[in-house]
Design an enzyme around this catalytic site. Structure first.
Site, PDB file in Angstrom:
ATOM      1  N   LEU A  68       0.817  -1.215   0.000  1.00  0.00           N
ATOM      2  CA  LEU A  68       0.000   0.000   0.000  1.00  0.00           C
ATOM      3  C   LEU A  68       0.849   1.262   0.000  1.00  0.00           C
ATOM      4  O   LEU A  68       0.398   2.315  -0.452  1.00  0.00           O
ATOM      5  CB  LEU A  68      -0.926   0.021   1.223  1.00  0.00           C
ATOM      6  CG  LEU A  68      -2.074  -0.979   1.246  1.00  0.00           C
ATOM      7  CD1 LEU A  68      -2.834  -0.888   2.563  1.00  0.00           C
ATOM      8  CD2 LEU A  68      -3.017  -0.758   0.071  1.00  0.00           C
ATOM      9  N   GLY A  69       2.056   1.163   0.523  1.00  0.00           N
ATOM     10  CA  GLY A  69       2.904   2.345   0.589  1.00  0.00           C
ATOM     11  C   GLY A  69       4.309   1.986   1.026  1.00  0.00           C
ATOM     12  O   GLY A  69       4.542   0.954   1.666  1.00  0.00           O
ATOM     13  N   GLN A  70       5.248   2.851   0.670  1.00  0.00           N
ATOM     14  CA  GLN A  70       6.650   2.638   1.013  1.00  0.00           C
ATOM     15  C   GLN A  70       7.222   3.967   1.463  1.00  0.00           C
ATOM     16  O   GLN A  70       7.108   4.972   0.759  1.00  0.00           O
ATOM     17  CB  GLN A  70       7.425   2.116  -0.197  1.00  0.00           C
ATOM     18  CG  GLN A  70       8.920   1.981   0.012  1.00  0.00           C
ATOM     19  CD  GLN A  70       9.274   0.735   0.813  1.00  0.00           C
ATOM     20  OE1 GLN A  70       8.787  -0.355   0.514  1.00  0.00           O
ATOM     21  NE2 GLN A  70      10.123   0.897   1.821  1.00  0.00           N
ATOM     22  N   GLY A  71       7.845   3.995   2.643  1.00  0.00           N
ATOM     23  CA  GLY A  71       8.489   5.194   3.135  1.00  0.00           C
ATOM     24  C   GLY A  71       9.948   4.939   3.419  1.00  0.00           C
ATOM     25  O   GLY A  71      10.484   3.857   3.161  1.00  0.00           O
ATOM     26  N   ARG A  72      10.601   5.962   3.962  1.00  0.00           N
ATOM     27  CA  ARG A  72      12.022   5.822   4.278  1.00  0.00           C
ATOM     28  C   ARG A  72      12.258   4.822   5.396  1.00  0.00           C
ATOM     29  O   ARG A  72      13.308   4.206   5.482  1.00  0.00           O
ATOM     30  CB  ARG A  72      12.604   7.176   4.678  1.00  0.00           C
ATOM     31  CG  ARG A  72      12.798   8.140   3.513  1.00  0.00           C
ATOM     32  CD  ARG A  72      13.518   9.385   3.964  1.00  0.00           C
ATOM     33  NE  ARG A  72      12.749  10.134   4.951  1.00  0.00           N
ATOM     34  CZ  ARG A  72      13.259  11.087   5.718  1.00  0.00           C
ATOM     35  NH1 ARG A  72      14.547  11.368   5.653  1.00  0.00           N
ATOM     36  NH2 ARG A  72      12.489  11.756   6.572  1.00  0.00           N
ATOM     37  N   GLY A  74       9.862   2.343   6.554  1.00  0.00           N
ATOM     38  CA  GLY A  74       9.081   1.118   6.606  1.00  0.00           C
ATOM     39  C   GLY A  74       8.142   0.978   5.424  1.00  0.00           C
ATOM     40  O   GLY A  74       8.095   1.836   4.541  1.00  0.00           O
ATOM     41  N   VAL A  76       4.026  -0.269   4.204  1.00  0.00           N
ATOM     42  CA  VAL A  76       2.647  -0.542   4.593  1.00  0.00           C
ATOM     43  C   VAL A  76       2.078  -1.551   3.607  1.00  0.00           C
ATOM     44  O   VAL A  76       2.154  -1.358   2.387  1.00  0.00           O
ATOM     45  CB  VAL A  76       1.795   0.736   4.612  1.00  0.00           C
ATOM     46  CG1 VAL A  76       0.360   0.410   5.031  1.00  0.00           C
ATOM     47  CG2 VAL A  76       2.397   1.773   5.555  1.00  0.00           C
ATOM     48  N   LYS A  91       1.746  -1.902   9.035  1.00  0.00           N
ATOM     49  CA  LYS A  91       2.965  -1.115   8.864  1.00  0.00           C
ATOM     50  C   LYS A  91       4.116  -1.879   9.481  1.00  0.00           C
ATOM     51  O   LYS A  91       4.085  -2.217  10.662  1.00  0.00           O
ATOM     52  CB  LYS A  91       2.850   0.268   9.498  1.00  0.00           C
ATOM     53  CG  LYS A  91       4.092   1.121   9.245  1.00  0.00           C
ATOM     54  CD  LYS A  91       3.871   2.587   9.535  1.00  0.00           C
ATOM     55  CE  LYS A  91       5.081   3.407   9.130  1.00  0.00           C
ATOM     56  NZ  LYS A  91       4.873   4.857   9.351  1.00  0.00           N
ATOM     57  N   ASP A 184       4.374  16.771  10.186  1.00  0.00           N
ATOM     58  CA  ASP A 184       4.784  16.094   8.951  1.00  0.00           C
ATOM     59  C   ASP A 184       3.672  16.095   7.907  1.00  0.00           C
ATOM     60  O   ASP A 184       3.467  15.109   7.204  1.00  0.00           O
ATOM     61  CB  ASP A 184       5.217  14.656   9.269  1.00  0.00           C
ATOM     62  CG  ASP A 184       6.134  14.074   8.203  1.00  0.00           C
ATOM     63  OD1 ASP A 184       6.729  14.850   7.439  1.00  0.00           O
ATOM     64  OD2 ASP A 184       6.257  12.842   8.138  1.00  0.00           O
TER      65      ASP A 184
END
Length: 345
Positions: A68-72, A74, A76, A91, A184
């Protein structure tokens, strides 16, 4: 510069959890006490959550469906419970880049915010695996807001910008009411609930801190950075943070929703001509001084953004000021830019 699509990392570093003396950086005793109470409540919740972590490998409990998502820090994932089939968002934070305390903090901030309709609902399930920490939230399946922001156009329907703005303002007001500052706000942290982008939810609370926490700027400012963080701080340790930081970021985000672009690269007049032009327009209030990136915005949007983007944090409008401008046009019809009524002095 304006013309780039919105995308930004985080540029602030935490300098300490202790509050400041009354009046430091504009912080009153009541505001300081609110932040301290929030910090203590989070510490208690973290201590309890550490004792109730589920120790298991994630794939033993949940079946991965898709990212569902990718961050710096971790990923999701959309997962389903292996026994019940329930769809959830998970997450996952690698231990190599996340401490137990950092995981517990983000987990507990999400839990502390409850079930606000514009905040992703966190479930009280934290998981420790051999190489990661994870927690579960409700799934939000239409991506994040960045994919809905179109350069030169803004959102597909102007009404969607107002829907998004008022929901985000309500979410931020709720966070501020808990003695916290979000810190943020950006399109990547706003999840979209429907294809028309009429319902959104705020996510990712890893940078949220109690009011009054001392922060300092590390690295270059970004468009969402409030100007007070770019100035010399009252103490070497940093500036006591206030909800006005979120108000500034909300103003920048609303501008992006309406235009598809940032209003400037960084709020430094000596370094950014677009921000310098904005300050000159504020000083004169004259139509001929309107900066080019602001062409096409209607008077209601001018007034709203002038309030949220006031360079002086104590004069800055609160996030809830969005409500006063609902139902009024925020953009002129295509091609109509003349005869604009300027925002107030």
């Amino acid at each position: 510069m304006p013309g780039k699509r919105p995308e930004a990392g985080h540029e602030e570093a935490e300098a300490g959890e202790d509050g400041a003396e009354e009046g430091l950086g504009g912080l009153t005793l009541e505001e300081l006490q609110q932040g301290q109470e929030a910090a203590l409540a989070l510490e208690d919740m973290m201590a309890l959550s550490a004792q109730t972590l589920v120790h298991s490998e994630v794939d033993q409990l949940y079946q991965e469906v898709r990212p569902l998502g990718q961050g710096r820090f971790g990923r999701v994932l959309l997962v389903t419970h292996r026994q019940k089939g329930t769809a959830l968002a998970l997450k996952r934070l690698p231990k190599m880049s996340t401490s137990l305390r950092g995981f517990l903090y983000e987990f507990c901030v999400g839990l502390s915010l409850g079930t606000h309709p514009a905040i992703v609902t966190a479930y009280g399930i934290g998981i420790e695996s051999a190489d990661s920490y994870s927690f579960l939230t409700e799934p939000v399946l239409h991506g994040d807001l960045i994919s809905f922001i179109q350069p030169k156009v803004g959102l597909l329907q102007p009404a969607s910008a107002q829907c998004c703005a008022v929901q985000l303002a309500s979410a931020l007001e709720h966070i501020h009411g808990q003695g916290l500052v979000y810190r943020d706000l950006k399109p990547e942290n706003v999840l979209v609930c429907d294809a028309a982008c009429r319902r959104v939810k705020l996510a990712d609370f890893g940078h949220t801190r109690p009011r009054g926490t001392l922060l300092r700027l590390t690295g270059a400012p970004i468009p969402y950075t409030a100007p007070e963080l770019c100035a010399p701080t009252p103490l070497p340790e940093g500036l006591p943070i206030q909800p006005s930081l979120d108000a500034w970021a909300l103003g920048v985000l609303v501008f992006c929703l309406l235009t598809g672009y940032f209003p400037w690269d960084q709020p430094l007049a000596e370094a950014d001509p677009f921000y310098e032009d904005f300050l000159a327009w504020r000083a004169s209030g004259q139509p001929q001084d309107r900066p080019q990136p602001w062409f096409g915005l209607a008077p209601a949007a001018d007034a709203l953004l002038w309030g949220l983007l006031d360079p002086h944090p104590r004069k800055r409008s609160p996030v809830g000021s969005v409500e006063a401008y609902l139902g009024q046009p925020w953009r002129w019809p295509e091609g109509k830019t003349e005869g604009l009524e300027e925002a107030g002095n």
